[in-house]
Write a protein that holds these residues in place. Structure first.
Motif, PDB file in Angstrom:
ATOM      1  N   ALA A  67       0.822  -1.211   0.000  1.00 20.94           N
ATOM      2  CA  ALA A  67       0.000   0.000   0.000  1.00 20.94           C
ATOM      3  C   ALA A  67       0.859   1.267   0.000  1.00 20.94           C
ATOM      4  O   ALA A  67       0.397   2.331  -0.425  1.00 20.94           O
ATOM      5  CB  ALA A  67      -0.932   0.007   1.205  1.00 20.94           C
ATOM      6  N   ALA A  68       2.086   1.174   0.457  1.00 27.63           N
ATOM      7  CA  ALA A  68       2.958   2.348   0.507  1.00 27.63           C
ATOM      8  C   ALA A  68       3.455   2.772  -0.877  1.00 27.63           C
ATOM      9  O   ALA A  68       3.896   3.903  -1.055  1.00 27.63           O
ATOM     10  CB  ALA A  68       4.158   2.071   1.418  1.00 27.63           C
ATOM     11  N   THR A  72       0.012   1.390  -6.353  1.00 27.85           N
ATOM     12  CA  THR A  72      -0.914   0.398  -5.812  1.00 27.85           C
ATOM     13  C   THR A  72      -2.145   1.072  -5.218  1.00 27.85           C
ATOM     14  O   THR A  72      -2.045   2.097  -4.554  1.00 27.85           O
ATOM     15  CB  THR A  72      -0.212  -0.423  -4.714  1.00 27.85           C
ATOM     16  N   THR A  73      -3.296   0.459  -5.433  1.00 25.84           N
ATOM     17  CA  THR A  73      -4.533   0.946  -4.818  1.00 25.84           C
ATOM     18  C   THR A  73      -4.772   0.201  -3.505  1.00 25.84           C
ATOM     19  O   THR A  73      -4.169  -0.846  -3.250  1.00 25.84           O
ATOM     20  CB  THR A  73      -5.734   0.724  -5.756  1.00 25.84           C
ATOM     21  N   LEU A 102      -5.996   5.970  -0.778  1.00 21.16           N
ATOM     22  CA  LEU A 102      -4.544   6.154  -0.771  1.00 21.16           C
ATOM     23  C   LEU A 102      -4.082   7.183  -1.791  1.00 21.16           C
ATOM     24  O   LEU A 102      -2.977   7.714  -1.673  1.00 21.16           O
ATOM     25  CB  LEU A 102      -3.846   4.818  -1.044  1.00 21.16           C
ATOM     26  N   THR A 103      -4.920   7.515  -2.787  1.00 20.83           N
ATOM     27  CA  THR A 103      -4.502   8.487  -3.803  1.00 20.83           C
ATOM     28  C   THR A 103      -4.392   9.886  -3.216  1.00 20.83           C
ATOM     29  O   THR A 103      -3.633  10.712  -3.716  1.00 20.83           O
ATOM     30  CB  THR A 103      -5.485   8.490  -4.986  1.00 20.83           C
ATOM     31  N   LEU A 104      -5.129  10.168  -2.148  1.00 21.84           N
ATOM     32  CA  LEU A 104      -5.072  11.482  -1.508  1.00 21.84           C
ATOM     33  C   LEU A 104      -3.935  11.590  -0.483  1.00 21.84           C
ATOM     34  O   LEU A 104      -3.646  12.685   0.000  1.00 21.84           O
ATOM     35  CB  LEU A 104      -6.399  11.795  -0.814  1.00 21.84           C
ATOM     36  N   LEU A 142       5.165   4.719   5.877  1.00 19.10           N
ATOM     37  CA  LEU A 142       5.089   6.010   5.199  1.00 19.10           C
ATOM     38  C   LEU A 142       4.902   5.781   3.715  1.00 19.10           C
ATOM     39  O   LEU A 142       5.530   4.902   3.128  1.00 19.10           O
ATOM     40  CB  LEU A 142       6.357   6.844   5.454  1.00 19.10           C
ATOM     41  N   ARG A 143       4.068   6.603   3.099  1.00 24.46           N
ATOM     42  CA  ARG A 143       3.807   6.502   1.662  1.00 24.46           C
ATOM     43  C   ARG A 143       5.041   6.934   0.891  1.00 24.46           C
ATOM     44  O   ARG A 143       5.702   7.918   1.228  1.00 24.46           O
ATOM     45  CB  ARG A 143       2.598   7.401   1.323  1.00 24.46           C
ATOM     46  N   GLU A 144       5.366   6.198  -0.155  1.00 29.23           N
ATOM     47  CA  GLU A 144       6.534   6.534  -0.990  1.00 29.23           C
ATOM     48  C   GLU A 144       6.224   7.699  -1.895  1.00 29.23           C
ATOM     49  O   GLU A 144       5.142   7.909  -2.343  1.00 29.23           O
ATOM     50  CB  GLU A 144       6.910   5.322  -1.861  1.00 29.23           C
TER      51      GLU A 144
END
Length: 144
Positions: A67-68, A72-73, A102-104, A142-144
């Protein structure tokens, strides 16, 4: 020089002694066997619970890792967590990703994956420990 074996005298004088000892061994077995069975089945149940916990940890980590990524959705990551659990024979487990969209989520933003596995239905030996409750593992990345 020849050697002859002769029966020992103390065994010949007490023929009922071994029969009495065999009875004592039966009584000792009757007393110790329930404790041994409790230890064996308790160990099996603890090992199954540890396997459920480890499966939840692996599913949470792998889902969060997927998910990070930017490509990926949340649905793809959730499906990966569900497939990891089903591959290990876990039924009824749920995977939740926070935030849902996750797009936001900006780069460096925190996402949390929570995996919940019910104990009932995922253990085969249910003699010592209660089968109520659930295993919950959360992982933050943490999101990449």
């Amino acid at each position: 020089m020849t050697f002859r074996s002769t029966p020992s005298n103390h065994l010949a004088k007490q023929p009922g002694r071994f029969r009495q000892r065999r009875g004592a061994a039966t009584v000792e077995l009757a007393m110790v066997l329930p404790v041994m069975m409790l230890l064996v089945f308790g160990t099996l149940e603890i090992c199954q619970r540890l396997m459920i916990r480890q499966t939840a940890a692996v599913a949470a980590y792998e889902t969060a890792r997927l998910a990070a990524r930017r490509t990926t959705t949340a649905a793809q990551a959730t499906a990966r967590g569900q497939s990891l659990m089903s591959d290990r024979g876990i039924s009824g487990g749920t995977v939740q990703i926070t935030p849902n969209n996750l797009t936001l989520l900006p780069t460096g933003g925190e996402l949390t994956v929570t995996v919940l596995i019910p104990v009932a239905g995922n253990t085969t030996v249910n003699y010592v420990l209660p089968t109520t409750g659930e295993v919950t593992i959360s992982t933050t990345m943490l999101r990449e």
